[in-house]
Design an enzyme around this catalytic site. Structure first.
Site: not given
Length: 398
Positions: A98, A140
């Site tokens: 990310y 996640e």
């Protein structure tokens, strides 16, 4: 929750960002793959990148998330986040990636929007990004923990036990873990990622629904060969169809996916088109195993009976339920096929029981059509669930 100053800034700039989000996504991916070519080779779907589908999905998800923060500040779009997180988990996405995305996405935003990106605008959209990213990372992490795997390490070697040609373009692969360990549990409707090494050394990944119910030592996936029709054929499906036979090994992820059969005594409608029948078969088998007694309406659309993969299983599993009926529509039917089951799926005339929960899987136009018909018949939007094969363009196209 987005802070008040950022909410005002995002509300004011959302039209401009939304109008440019396609250009931003294009530039972002160019920058990302220039800096990290391994991501295009081994993580992102090269076919979807070439077609632009992934760009549309990224643009749609960011714009939808930002709009939700502005319009519904006390809630999160958890359904959208959950769908994205399941797909990321099946790919082995890690938190560190990310940061990489952030770097190149914000460089693209600054380049496309230019002087319009003031420090206040940059800070507001940075807040949007990290609210979304951190929410996804948290989901996640839970998904990885549920499967007992470390973030990013979702892959195991599986052996192909058998292969069955279902139609000219669909083959079923029955597989089990190559190390002899138990296969991970899954919920009917979920999928696995399959990683295949291609002739150029790339390790491309695709998702395939598990087409049998939990409980067996084997897992089944039905792979449709993607024919380009003027464009290149699908890389992974071609490799699986042409190269993989019984005794071969493939890399398979832990199972994920949020289109799962809820434990319920409610009436059900299972609607699919094309290869979208595969998660429905898993659901039907589980319903039969559970002795589901409420009404089940099975709907499927295909080009012809010959292209309807697992057609016999579709009908037989429906027949195992005490109050179920299957309705198959074909664009090119065999002689004698009912006229009112010819062409596109049309729910007119079907009984939709009160309290029905619907599950949809297939091409986006098919699911839009069925969802519209169900809403018109009084099925609440919250009770209509769907799965998209490939990038989720539902949001991207409004």
């Amino acid at each position: 929750m987005l802070s008040e100053p950022s909410t005002a800034t995002v509300r004011a700039t959302l039209p401009a960002v939304g109008a440019a989000i396609g250009d931003i996504a294009d530039l972002f991916y160019r920058k990302l793959f220039d800096a990290h070519p391994e991501l295009l080779r081994d993580l992102f779907n090269r076919g979807n990148q070439a077609s632009g589908a992934q760009r549309l999905a990224l643009a749609g998800s960011i714009a939808a998330f930002a709009a939700h923060l502005v319009e519904h500040p006390d809630t999160r779009p958890d359904v959208m986040l959950g769908r994205i997180a399941h797909k990321h988990a099946s790919l082995g996405v890690t938190a560190a990636q990310y940061d990489v995305v952030h770097t190149h996405l914000f460089a693209a935003i600054a380049e496309v929007l230019g002087d319009a990106v003031t420090p206040e605008v940059a800070a507001a959209w940075d807040e949007v990004y990290w609210l979304m990213a951190n929410a996804l990372i948290a989901v996640e992490e839970r998904l990885y923990a549920q499967q007992g795997v470390v973030a990013g390490d979702v892959w195991r070697d599986w052996e192909v036990v058998s292969r069955t040609e279902e139609t000219e373009d669909v083959a079923t692969f029955r597989i089990h873990p190559a190390d002899g360990a138990p296969a991970p549990d899954f919920h009917p409707g979920q999928y696995v990622s399959v990683q295949v090494e291609l002739p150029d050394g790339a390790r491309q990944i695709r998702q395939y629904s598990l087409s049998s119910a939990p409980g067996s030592t084997l897992r089944s996936i039905a792979v449709k060969r993607v024919r380009g029709g003027g464009a290149p054929d699908g890389e992974v499906s071609r490799q699986l169809h042409e190269r993989v036979r019984a005794g071969d090994r493939i890399r398979v992820s832990a199972p994920y996916g949020d289109l799962v059969l809820r434990s319920s005594d409610a009436p059900l409608l299972l609607a699919s088109a094309g290869i979208g029948c595969t998660p429905m078969l898993s659901m039907l088998e589980q319903l039969a195993n559970d002795g589901h007694a409420a009404p089940v309406t099975v709907v499927h659309g295909d080009r012809s009976p010959g292209t309807h993969a697992l057609r016999a299983d579709h009908a037989q599993l429906t027949g195992k339920l005490p109050d179920a009926a299957a309705h198959f529509w074909y664009e090119n039917p065999e002689p004698g096929h009912p006229a009112n089951r010819t062409g596109q799926v049309d729910l007119t005339g079907l009984v939709i029981a009160s309290g029905t929960h619907a599950y949809l899987c297939g091409p986006l136009p098919f699911m839009r059509s069925v969802r519209t018909q169900l809403l018109a018949r009084g099925v609440p939007a919250a009770d209509i669930h769907y799965e998209v094969f490939g990038p989720d363009l539902w949001l991207a196209r409004g």
